[in-house]
Design a protein around this motif. Structure first.
Motif, mmCIF file in Angstrom:
data_model
loop_
_atom_site.group_PDB
_atom_site.id
_atom_site.type_symbol
_atom_site.label_atom_id
_atom_site.label_comp_id
_atom_site.label_asym_id
_atom_site.label_seq_id
_atom_site.Cartn_x
_atom_site.Cartn_y
_atom_site.Cartn_z
ATOM 1 N N LYS A 13 4.752 -6.350 -6.775
ATOM 2 C CA LYS A 13 5.564 -5.159 -6.624
ATOM 3 C C LYS A 13 5.017 -4.042 -7.505
ATOM 4 N N THR A 14 5.114 -2.820 -7.002
ATOM 5 C CA THR A 14 4.692 -1.652 -7.766
ATOM 6 C C THR A 14 5.910 -0.778 -8.028
ATOM 7 N N HIS B 139 7.731 -2.352 2.426
ATOM 8 C CA HIS B 139 6.646 -3.007 3.169
ATOM 9 C C HIS B 139 5.343 -2.985 2.374
ATOM 10 N N LYS B 140 5.124 -1.897 1.642
ATOM 11 C CA LYS B 140 3.906 -1.759 0.837
ATOM 12 C C LYS B 140 4.056 -2.363 -0.559
ATOM 13 N N GLU C 74 5.959 7.597 10.011
ATOM 14 C CA GLU C 74 6.494 8.110 8.744
ATOM 15 C C GLU C 74 6.032 9.551 8.519
ATOM 16 N N ASP D 152 2.613 4.175 9.441
ATOM 17 C CA ASP D 152 2.153 5.349 8.683
ATOM 18 C C ASP D 152 2.254 6.621 9.521
ATOM 19 N N ILE E 201 6.199 -1.314 -2.797
ATOM 20 C CA ILE E 201 6.580 -0.261 -3.748
ATOM 21 C C ILE E 201 8.107 -0.247 -3.870
ATOM 22 N N THR F 74 9.428 1.528 4.493
ATOM 23 C CA THR F 74 7.959 1.544 4.453
ATOM 24 C C THR F 74 7.441 1.293 3.033
ATOM 25 N N MET F 75 8.170 1.799 2.030
ATOM 26 C CA MET F 75 7.784 1.537 0.646
ATOM 27 C C MET F 75 7.920 0.049 0.321
#
Length: 258
Positions: free
Chosen positions: A207-208, A173-174, A96, A93, A176, A170-171
């Protein structure tokens, strides 16, 4: 605190860059060396060197970091090396935020924008400038080393493209998933909702979906949907081209007479 705000609270960025440039006069030889730049848009060994640089300052943790998404090309390799280094130090975070702040500062500061794009600036001047900027805004070691490697290899003008790839990681990873939808006109709310639900079913639980719309009258109609390096093209433009190729092949002419 944001990168730009930090700079305003201390030494103006243009003053810092100018100071470094004045302290490093350009010689003809240095200028010639600086013009030779590696290509980050193709597969090359530069990303391997970036990985080695990051490994030298990353945590002593020995566990391997699994990339949440496989990226290709020079930008993808640089972004992947940056992700691995940041993940090893639990600073995804922070890194980024720092990289995106730096990209915004380039866009908002003409002097910095010119500095990153100028091929005649010697590598040592680029490296020195990035080191002083990182020190002023208190960049993490990962970000500081990342900018130093880009500066050394003439890649500062590619930082925005690499940052975009890093955000993809990173998305992912989250959990997203960014879905880019191109249409002739903005999708009505109901169609947007249906498309988002359809994509959610395709991607599955955990998943989002993050839907991003782009308007392009050139596709004539229909949609172009892009996600996770995949593309579904159901635009009228593409269908017209397919029909054109179909009709250009004599073996299909008989079908028209049926």
């Amino acid at each position: 605190m944001a990168f730009a705000n930090r700079l305003r609270s201390s030494l103006p960025l243009q003053v810092l860059v100018s100071k470094v440039l004045r302290s490093e006069p350009l010689s003809a030889a240095a200028t010639q060396r600086a013009v030779v730049r590696p290509s980050l848009t193709k597969n090359n060994n530069n990303s391997d060197e970036l990985s080695r640089n990051f490994n030298s300052i990353a945590s002593k943790k020995e566990e391997k970091v699994k990339l949440p998404l496989v990226l290709f090309g020079g930008y993808g390799k640089y972004a992947s090396a940056l992700y691995i280094a940041a993940a090893k130090t639990d600073s995804l975070d922070k890194v980024e935020s720092e990289i995106l702040d730096f990209v915004q500062s380039i866009k908002k500061t003409p002097e910095l924008s010119q500095f990153t794009k100028d091929p005649t600036v010697p590598a040592r001047s680029r490296v020195k400038a990035m080191a002083e900027i990182s020190a002023k805004v208190e960049h993490s070691d990962i970000t500081k080393n990342f900018l130093a490697v880009l500066a050394e290899h003439g890649g500062l003008n590619h930082v925005e493209a690499i940052a975009k790839k890093f955000v993809e990681l990173t998305m992912a990873h989250k959990g997203i998933v960014e879905v880019n939808v191109t249409s002739v006109i903005p999708l009505p709310a109901e169609e947007e909702k249906e498309l988002k639900e359809t994509m959610q079913e395709i991607l599955g639980q955990g998943k989002t979906v993050k839907l991003e719309q782009k308007i392009d009258p050139g596709i004539l109609g229909g949609l172009v949907v892009e996600f996770q390096q995949k593309m579904v093209d159901i635009s009228i433009k593409t269908r017209a081209r397919q029909m054109e190729r179909y009709l250009q092949d004599p073996k299909h002419w008989g079908d028209l007479l049926l």
